[in-house]
Design an enzyme around this catalytic site. Structure first.
Site, PDB file in Angstrom:
ATOM      1  N   TYR A 193      39.957   4.856  21.495  1.00 11.55           N
ATOM      2  CA  TYR A 193      38.814   5.400  20.618  1.00 11.55           C
ATOM      3  C   TYR A 193      38.180   4.094  20.311  1.00 11.55           C
ATOM      4  CZ  TYR A 193      41.508   9.657  20.650  1.00 11.55           C
ATOM      5  OH  TYR A 193      42.200  10.920  20.704  1.00 11.55           O
ATOM      6  N   LEU A 246      38.549  22.685  15.353  1.00 17.10           N
ATOM      7  CA  LEU A 246      37.494  23.328  14.877  1.00 17.10           C
ATOM      8  C   LEU A 246      36.087  23.401  15.825  1.00 17.10           C
ATOM      9  CD1 LEU A 246      37.249  21.816  11.263  1.00 17.10           C
ATOM     10  CD2 LEU A 246      38.252  23.890  11.969  1.00 17.10           C
ATOM     11  N   PHE A 282      31.773  23.056  16.432  1.00 20.12           N
ATOM     12  CA  PHE A 282      31.068  24.045  16.789  1.00 20.12           C
ATOM     13  C   PHE A 282      31.440  25.571  15.872  1.00 20.12           C
ATOM     14  CE2 PHE A 282      29.574  27.747  19.391  1.00 20.12           C
ATOM     15  CZ  PHE A 282      28.198  27.308  19.414  1.00 20.12           C
ATOM     16  N   GLY A 284      30.097  26.653  12.301  1.00 15.31           N
ATOM     17  CA  GLY A 284      28.720  27.076  12.183  1.00 15.31           C
ATOM     18  C   GLY A 284      27.845  26.377  11.768  1.00 15.31           C
TER      19      GLY A 284
END
Length: 330
Positions: free
Chosen positions: A56, A209, A213, A216
């Site tokens: 990362y 999650l 997306f 919402g």
């Protein structure tokens, strides 16, 4: 913050962990100062299980956590359970990768992670992706040697099959398996979750999650040029349009219960299985606090069943990753 236990050692960790990847890469520009404040707030909320990897930000993410740990002192280190990973080798500016599971690489990667994290011991050390050319016994044996040397407390695997988990567990106890698991990524339900329960292995759910997306709130037209979600099949083209309808249904479900989409998605995971530990990632304190509140939400068996059906796998369009991202996933 409610707690769960990690692996056969029953290490207490927060019921929700913190995925730190986005503080360094893949989700557009990040800000170290903002991220450090978020890490501090996570501790205040009792979120003590932090997830990173050497790939990362090409080491930046581990170094960021290392800065926080070093400046906060030994008392804080005792509170934290830090997980990191080896195995994905990339070139800067490229998403493509190769997978290295050789014992020599594992040893050198561990030493590099220890330096960047500024710790003496890694609490949980994962094989990030599997290279089947290296025998499982050889790879896990090298990881077990790190445990024996005191450099690692527990070991884990990421995105492996149930068969691989059983084979690895015959060599050394596997504390955790980390794979994508969310309302719209249900593959672990086929066999892995039951296998983990049988073996006393925790299941760590990343991207719970759906890379935002499912919240919402994600505007896919406004993604930065370096945001890797721009290439994800599931949130592009016709697939995005189809999946947006599912998210809208989730929004209606959440609104009736006075919660956000994210809180319902996390509460669903927590209600499904007692050995699942979601690790939602965020750089922002606001979202961190909202996510933490999901641990206080109660869903009935009927609620869980309704969500199961709402996001039945045959209703979700598009693949999880482009082809390059599937390398090393069993």
């Amino acid at each position: 913050m409610k707690h769960r236990t990690l692996g056969q050692a029953h290490t207490p960790v927060a019921a929700l962990g913190l995925g730190c990847m986005g503080m360094s890469e893949f989700y557009g520009a990040s800000d170290d100062t903002q991220s450090l404040h978020t890490l501090q707030r996570a501790l205040e909320l009792g979120i003590n299980f932090w997830d990173t990897a050497d790939t990362y930000g090409f080491g930046h993410n581990e170094s960021l956590l290392g800065r926080f740990i070093a400046q906060s002192g030994p008392a804080l280190r005792q509170q934290l359970v830090v997980a990191t990973k080896f195995g994905i080798v990339r070139q800067e500016g490229q998403y493509e990768r190769r997978i290295d599971n050789t014992p020599a690489y594992i040893r050198s990667a561990c030493e590099a992670s220890l330096r960047r994290l500024q710790v003496d011991t890694i609490d949980l050390y994962y094989c990030h992706r599997r290279n089947p050319e290296v025998p499982m016994e050889e790879m896990v044996g090298a990881m077990a040697e790190l445990v024996q040397a005191g450099k690692v407390r527990q070991i884990g695997l990421s995105e492996v099959s149930a068969g691989s988990l059983r084979k690895a567990s015959a060599v050394h106890p596997i504390a955790a398996v980390q794979s994508e698991y969310s309302l719209w990524a249900r593959e672990p339900e086929q066999e892995m979750l039951q296998t983990c329960a049988e073996l006393g292995t925790s299941f760590v759910a990343y991207s719970p999650l759906g890379r935002a997306f499912l919240t919402g709130t994600l505007d896919t037209t406004a993604l930065a040029s370096n945001d890797f979600r721009k290439i994800l099949p599931r949130i592009n083209g016709d697939a995005e349009a189809a999946n947006r309808l599912l998210v809208e249904a989730l929004g209606r479900f959440a609104e009736v219960r006075g919660a956000t989409n994210a809180q319902i998605a996390l509460a669903w995971l927590l209600h499904k299985h007692p050995h699942v530990i979601p690790i939602p990632g965020t750089r922002r304190i606001t979202y961190l606090e909202q996510n933490a509140a999901a641990t206080d939400i109660t869903l009935s068996a009927a609620d869980v069943a309704e969500l199961d059906q709402m996001f039945a796998p045959d209703k979700v369009a598009g693949a999880r990753y482009p082809d390059a991202g599937m390398v090393g996933i069993e």
